[in-house]
Design an enzyme around this catalytic site. Structure first.
Site, PDB file in Angstrom:
ATOM      1  N   TYR A 143      26.320  27.302  53.241  1.00  0.00           N
ATOM      2  CA  TYR A 143      26.743  25.722  53.969  1.00  0.00           C
ATOM      3  C   TYR A 143      26.678  25.066  53.297  1.00  0.00           C
ATOM      4  O   TYR A 143      27.496  24.476  52.834  1.00  0.00           O
ATOM      5  CB  TYR A 143      26.367  25.230  55.905  1.00  0.00           C
ATOM      6  N   LYS A 194      21.679  40.839  56.931  1.00  0.00           N
ATOM      7  CA  LYS A 194      22.863  41.727  55.715  1.00  0.00           C
ATOM      8  C   LYS A 194      21.332  42.363  54.781  1.00  0.00           C
ATOM      9  O   LYS A 194      21.806  42.126  53.420  1.00  0.00           O
ATOM     10  CB  LYS A 194      23.753  41.261  55.005  1.00  0.00           C
ATOM     11  N   ASP A 227      26.619  42.387  60.734  1.00  0.00           N
ATOM     12  CA  ASP A 227      28.483  43.653  60.446  1.00  0.00           C
ATOM     13  C   ASP A 227      28.081  45.227  61.315  1.00  0.00           C
ATOM     14  O   ASP A 227      28.915  45.201  62.558  1.00  0.00           O
ATOM     15  CB  ASP A 227      28.854  44.361  59.705  1.00  0.00           C
ATOM     16  N   ASP A 251      28.161  31.592  62.691  1.00  0.00           N
ATOM     17  CA  ASP A 251      29.249  30.919  62.699  1.00  0.00           C
ATOM     18  C   ASP A 251      29.932  31.526  63.622  1.00  0.00           C
ATOM     19  O   ASP A 251      30.780  31.736  64.733  1.00  0.00           O
ATOM     20  CB  ASP A 251      29.536  29.923  61.633  1.00  0.00           C
ATOM     21  N   ASP A 255      31.326  33.203  67.301  1.00  0.00           N
ATOM     22  CA  ASP A 255      33.253  32.969  67.744  1.00  0.00           C
ATOM     23  C   ASP A 255      33.708  34.151  68.770  1.00  0.00           C
ATOM     24  O   ASP A 255      34.055  34.642  69.811  1.00  0.00           O
ATOM     25  CB  ASP A 255      34.121  32.771  67.017  1.00  0.00           C
TER      26      ASP A 255
HETATM   27  C1  IPM Z   1      31.673  25.295  64.322  1.00  0.00           C
HETATM   28  C2  IPM Z   1      32.753  25.655  63.621  1.00  0.00           C
HETATM   29  C3  IPM Z   1      31.696  24.331  62.096  1.00  0.00           C
HETATM   30  C4  IPM Z   1      31.388  25.514  61.315  1.00  0.00           C
HETATM   31  C5  IPM Z   1      33.266  23.614  62.004  1.00  0.00           C
HETATM   32  C6  IPM Z   1      34.025  22.763  62.612  1.00  0.00           C
HETATM   33  C7  IPM Z   1      32.529  22.451  60.415  1.00  0.00           C
HETATM   34  O1  IPM Z   1      33.548  25.467  63.118  1.00  0.00           O
HETATM   35  O2  IPM Z   1      30.587  24.511  65.009  1.00  0.00           O
HETATM   36  O3  IPM Z   1      31.116  26.313  64.719  1.00  0.00           O
HETATM   37  O4  IPM Z   1      31.544  25.981  60.831  1.00  0.00           O
HETATM   38  O5  IPM Z   1      29.644  25.089  61.878  1.00  0.00           O
HETATM   39 MG    MG Z   2      32.786  28.009  63.867  1.00  0.00          MG
END
Ligand code: IPM
Ligand code: MG
Length: 369
Positions: A143, A194, A227, A251, A255
């Site tokens: 990032y 990884k 993975d 990240d 999710d």
């Molecule tokens: C998160 C989001 C952020 C990230 C974005 C909005 C910059 O996806 O907090 O997971 O990628 O960190």
């Molecule tokens: Mg995210």
């Protein structure tokens, strides 16, 4: 004695202001019913700040954030800024806030509430009772790594570059947080990278192992390629307790873990730095432009983020418990925003969900009296 805390509220974009309005109800309730009071400032971040100031996080807002006890954020981003340069996008404001405050540890719990076990797309027995915690490194890795950019190579050919980079101290400080949190849970950490293809992953594994051997030998440590972790999260998520991983894998995996629970609309997060730094608390979900302004969003992730702030930044554990219990009760009553709606339940709006929660909190006071 009334505990006094300073709070910065950054509602942001999309559904951010709507869900934050429900947190305000909870804050007011606490002030009226418990020995706690908040000095609240509210400011702009993300697209809302771009529209007002031409930047997604102004210097003034950032400086104010440095001085408060804790920061609550709604969400940033929206389709109208999709083609804007990365450096001035809504997301840049959030990344800058994380980086400037050095909030290197992002805690993302994925908890399946009993009443919502059916909401998952996975079979109920796979997710029922799930309680895992992803600790995502938040201020390093790809990032923020340099070089980055898009180069013109001529002949119509271009090259996009991002750099994955970690130092030992960055790895160890987030590893330490993961081990400490595991001690208060099931005492197990799974570290994901990884290392089979990336040097930064090899370093990650070596440093986590060294830290473990030197200071946390009593915590069970395992390693997994990221993975494989993605696959194992779907196959048997309850095998995990704490997962520690880098910024990008964190990240993605968070999710995925969020969706195990049936709704992104339920999951809070905390971003923590060195002791004394204000923590940043935000829902895992985004700004959801498709439902913004429709009073449909689920405010519970943001309310649970506020509960995490009470727990991790304000040392108000019993109030955090109170709010989390109230969320359980509201769900048990069958009250549902559209994202978690199920047969036999009652579909309610964002505002009604906040009100229902206040109703449960009122009841808890009446029962205690
Ligand atoms: C998160 C989001 C952020 C990230 C974005 C909005 C910059 O996806 O907090 O997971 O990628 O960190
Ligand atoms: Mg995210």
């Amino acid at each position: 004695m009334t505990a006094q805390h300073s709070l910065m509220i950054l509602p942001g974009d999309g559904i951010g202001p709507e869900v934050m309005a429900e947190v305000r109800k909870v804050i007011n309730w606490l002030e009226n019913n418990k020995n706690i009071s908040f000095t609240i400032q509210e400011d702009l971040i993300g697209g809302a700040a771009i529209e007002a100031h031409g930047t997604s996080l102004s210097t003034e807002t950032l400086e104010k954030c440095r001085t408060v006890d804790t920061i609550l954020l709604g969400a940033v981003g929206g389709t109208q800024w999709a083609d804007v340069d990365y450096a001035i996008r809504p997301e840049a404001g959030l990344l800058k806030l994380r980086k400037e405050l050095d909030l290197f540890a992002n805690l993302r719990p994925a908890i399946v509430f009993d009443a919502l076990a059916n909401a998952s797309t996975l079979k109920t027995d796979i997710v029922k009772g799930l309680d895992i915690l992803i600790v995502r490194e938040l201020t390093g890795g790809i990032y923020f790594g340099e070089p980055r950019g898009i180069e013109d190579l001529g002949n119509g050919e271009r090259r996009g570059i991002n750099t994955q980079v970690y130092t030992s101290s960055e790895i160890r400080r987030v590893g330490r947080i993961a081990f400490e949190l595991a001690k208060k849970r099931q005492n197990r950490v799974c570290s994901c990278e990884k290392s089979n293809v990336m040097e930064s992953g090899k370093l990650w594994r070596e440093d986590i192992t060294a830290l473990h051997d030197a200071e946390y030998g009593d915590v069970e440590l395992s390693h997994m390629y990221a993975d494989n972790c993605a696959m194992q999260l779907l196959r048997d998520p309850k095998q995990f307790d704490v997962i520690v991983t880098d910024n990008l894998f964190g990240d993605i995996l968070s999710d995925e873990a969020a969706m195990l629970t049936g709704s992104l609309g339920m999951l809070p997060s905390a971003s923590l730095g060195a002791p004394g730094t204000p923590g940043l608390y935000e829902p895992v979900h985004g700004s959801a432009p498709d439902i913004a302004g429709q009073n449909k969003a689920n405010p519970l992730a943001t309310i649970l983020s506020f509960a995490m702030a009470l727990r991790y930044s304000l040392e108000q554990t019993h109030l955090a418990d109170l709010i989390e219990d109230a969320v359980q009760d509201v769900l048990s009553q069958g009250q549902r925003t559209p994202d978690i709606m199920a047969p036999g339940c009652t579909e309610i709006s964002t505002g009604a969900m906040g009100d229902a929660l206040i109703g449960v909190l009122d009841l808890s006071m009446a029962n205690a009296a």
